[in-house]
Design a protein around this motif. Structure first.
Motif, PDB file in Angstrom:
ATOM      1  N   ALA A  67       0.834  -1.198   0.000  1.00 57.81           N
ATOM      2  CA  ALA A  67       0.000   0.000   0.000  1.00 57.81           C
ATOM      3  C   ALA A  67       0.869   1.247   0.000  1.00 57.81           C
ATOM      4  O   ALA A  67       1.948   1.261   0.590  1.00 57.81           O
ATOM      5  CB  ALA A  67      -0.881  -0.007   1.240  1.00 57.81           C
ATOM      6  N   VAL A  68       0.415   2.285  -0.703  1.00 62.10           N
ATOM      7  CA  VAL A  68       1.103   3.581  -0.656  1.00 62.10           C
ATOM      8  C   VAL A  68       0.221   4.523   0.160  1.00 62.10           C
ATOM      9  O   VAL A  68      -0.883   4.857  -0.242  1.00 62.10           O
ATOM     10  CB  VAL A  68       1.329   4.140  -2.071  1.00 62.10           C
ATOM     11  CG1 VAL A  68       1.927   5.530  -1.984  1.00 62.10           C
ATOM     12  CG2 VAL A  68       2.246   3.211  -2.857  1.00 62.10           C
ATOM     13  N   LEU A  69       0.722   4.936   1.311  1.00 59.79           N
ATOM     14  CA  LEU A  69      -0.079   5.774   2.195  1.00 59.79           C
ATOM     15  C   LEU A  69       0.292   7.235   2.041  1.00 59.79           C
ATOM     16  O   LEU A  69       1.416   7.548   1.654  1.00 59.79           O
ATOM     17  CB  LEU A  69       0.118   5.339   3.655  1.00 59.79           C
ATOM     18  CG  LEU A  69      -0.690   4.089   4.008  1.00 59.79           C
ATOM     19  CD1 LEU A  69       0.149   2.850   3.811  1.00 59.79           C
ATOM     20  CD2 LEU A  69      -1.206   4.169   5.407  1.00 59.79           C
ATOM     21  N   PRO A  70      -0.678   8.111   2.303  1.00 61.22           N
ATOM     22  CA  PRO A  70      -0.367   9.538   2.193  1.00 61.22           C
ATOM     23  C   PRO A  70       0.698   9.940   3.209  1.00 61.22           C
ATOM     24  O   PRO A  70       0.816   9.319   4.269  1.00 61.22           O
ATOM     25  CB  PRO A  70      -1.700  10.221   2.508  1.00 61.22           C
ATOM     26  CG  PRO A  70      -2.512   9.198   3.224  1.00 61.22           C
ATOM     27  CD  PRO A  70      -2.062   7.867   2.723  1.00 61.22           C
ATOM     28  N   ASP A  71       1.447  10.987   2.848  1.00 55.92           N
ATOM     29  CA  ASP A  71       2.481  11.483   3.760  1.00 55.92           C
ATOM     30  C   ASP A  71       1.841  11.960   5.039  1.00 55.92           C
ATOM     31  O   ASP A  71       0.717  12.423   5.051  1.00 55.92           O
ATOM     32  CB  ASP A  71       3.254  12.645   3.110  1.00 55.92           C
ATOM     33  CG  ASP A  71       4.095  12.109   1.976  1.00 55.92           C
ATOM     34  OD1 ASP A  71       3.978  10.890   1.699  1.00 55.92           O
ATOM     35  OD2 ASP A  71       4.843  12.904   1.394  1.00 55.92           O
TER      36      ASP A  71
END
Lengths: 268, 241
Positions: free
Chosen positions: B106-110
């Motif tokens: 998963a790519v999570l928001p900063d």
């Protein structure tokens, strides 16, 4: 072989130097050849309390650095010929003390003295560590207040783990509690920790209680060890303490409130 | 009898829900994979049970501006090899985000703010000096003074007091037959079965397997009496004995 006593506390201003001067004088007056060493290099005070500040030529650091012999540096007390003072250097700092140097001086003193009293500086740094490193007995000077008790506890931990005896696995340093500046009146008012409170926290053998006394300051200013003031409570308490250390049985005095004249009259 | 279509709809086989979880975040502050792996290994050794199969979020924001880019694929495999389960990344560059998606991560928001704090660690940073360590049950008969630290690999038995400002740690149970005024940490490597027994509780802090309670949070009723302390449902339970 001499018995090496360190007078220590961790905290400053609790009465280490006053105690060192008093017990060294007390032991000497009992006929034991005694030397008292000021380990507070850079903040030399013991000579003032002992009243020999005008006779200092060489000091402890000179002896460690072999710039003077021990006999040149030792000052004989004028009131008691069994007592000698080895003053600290005022112009140097604690870094000038080395473990080997201190060991050498203590070894040499041990040959001719019965008791060596080491007046430790405050703190837990080099000066304090070296003052206690070679000790056989430790007098832990504590005031009846929480920060002094905490610092004494810390010092006791260091005595138990960082001394020569601890490092060599020998019998540990004998630790004694000296409660100074004690005021029974303030204890009663709940402003000060009691003897029992302090013993409960430190669980340590109590050697003596020195009452708060105006005569201590007067004696210090005059350069007279308080133990020589036989009329003062504090002087008598130190005499008791020295006698107790030497194995005599003396009851604890000055731990109860003084009765006022009216109080005495109305006592049932 | 065949199942009527509308009956099948009455019992849904799936359901979407939203939960908030706490998850360890691994902050990467160097681009050298060798250095990262080496330091990670040392950390994991301190609490192997705590980290085993733990999900992990990898935060890359500290190295985003670096010239030299970290090979994210290699980093993820290295982390997986150490027994952790990386589930997502954040603070990544566009290139890294692509790599992550290819690897089904998963790519999570900063994220800024509270999450940047290092994890609250009651981890034993096993210090080298002023600490006595023994392999078997350790017995101490002298008071443990302010400033002293004791670390026992197994159980620790103290027959004297533990002063305020002292710290005793054991991977197993701790028994104190005097007054406990300092800190006592049992099960420091994650053993949640560990217990603390103490004849007189006046502690600054008590902890079992990282779950701790400070002096202020102790009930007045538990103070100054013999107690045993154990962990139940991640909460410290203090019972009189």
């Amino acid at each position: 072989m001499a018995r090496i006593i360190v007078v220590t506390s961790g905290k400053g201003g609790v009465g280490k130097t006053t105690t060192s001067a008093a017990i060294a004088m007390g032991l000497a007056k009992k006929g034991h050849r005694t030397a008292v060493i000021d380990f507070d290099v850079g903040l030399r005070n013991l000579d003032l309390i002992m009243g020999c500040e005008r006779r200092v030529v060489y000091d402890f650091i000179n002896v460690i650095n072999e710039e003077a012999t021990l006999n040149q540096a030792l000052i004989r007390d004028k009131r008691c010929n069994q007592l000698y003072i080895l003053p600290a250097s005022q112009t140097r700092d604690k870094e000038a003390l080395t473990k080997e140097g201190v060991g050498r001086v203590l070894d040499e003193l041990s040959k001719t003295f019965k008791y060596i009293v080491c007046d430790s500086p405050a703190g837990i740094e080099r000066g304090a560590n070296l003052a206690m490193y070679y000790a056989d007995d430790a007098f832990v000077v504590t005031n009846p207040e929480v920060s002094s008790v905490r610092d004494s506890d810390r010092m006791l931990g260091i005595l138990a783990s960082k001394s020569r005896r601890a490092e060599k696995g020998e019998e540990p340093i004998k630790e004694y509690l000296l409660l100074t500046r004690y005021s029974p009146e303030r204890v009663k008012l709940g402003e000060m920790l009691s003897v029992e409170d302090v013993q409960d926290i430190l669980s340590l053998h109590l050697l003596g209680v020195i009452p708060e006394s105006k005569s201590v300051l007067t004696a210090s200013n005059a350069g007279i060890p308080i133990i020589l003031d036989e009329k003062s409570d504090a002087g008598q308490a130190y005499s008791d303490l020295v006698a107790r250390y030497l194995g005599e049985d003396r009851p604890l005095r000055f731990v109860d409130e003084k009765k006022s004249l009216l109080g005495r009259l109305f006592r049932v | 009898m065949p199942v009527e279509p509308h009956q099948a709809y009455q019992r849904p086989a799936i359901e979407f829900k939203s939960v908030t979880l706490t998850m360890p975040v691994l902050n990467i502050a160097d681009t050298d994979l060798g250095v990262i792996t080496e330091q990670l290994k040392i950390k994991l050794k301190q609490a192997p049970e705590f980290f085993r199969n733990s999900p992990l979020l990898v935060d890359l924001h500290e190295i985003r501006a670096e010239q030299e880019q970290l090979d994210l694929g290699a980093l993820i495999s290295a982390i997986q090899d150490l027994g952790l389960l990386p589930v997502g990344i954040r603070g990544a560059t566009e290139q890294q985000k692509k790599t992550a998606l290819q690897q089904h991560m998963a790519v999570l928001p900063d994220h800024r703010g509270s999450g940047n704090k290092p994890a609250p660690a009651l981890k034993p940073e096993v210090p080298k000096e002023e600490l006595s360590v023994t392999e078997k049950t350790q017995l101490i008969t002298q008071p443990i003074r302010s400033g002293q630290r004791i670390y026992a690999k197994k159980d620790l038995i103290v027959l004297a007091q533990v002063s305020a400002g002292a710290e005793i740690m054991a991977e197993g149970n701790i028994h104190i037959y005097g007054t406990l005024r300092g800190r006592a940490l049992a099960g420091v490597q994650g053993d949640s079965e560990a217990r603390i027994f103490c004849a007189d509780l006046q502690a600054e802090l008590i902890s079992i397997a990282g779950h701790y309670r400070i002096s202020e949070d102790l009930q007045q009723a538990d103070r100054g009496r013999p107690v045993q302390i154990h962990l139940q449902d991640q909460a410290l339970i203090i019972n009189p004995i």
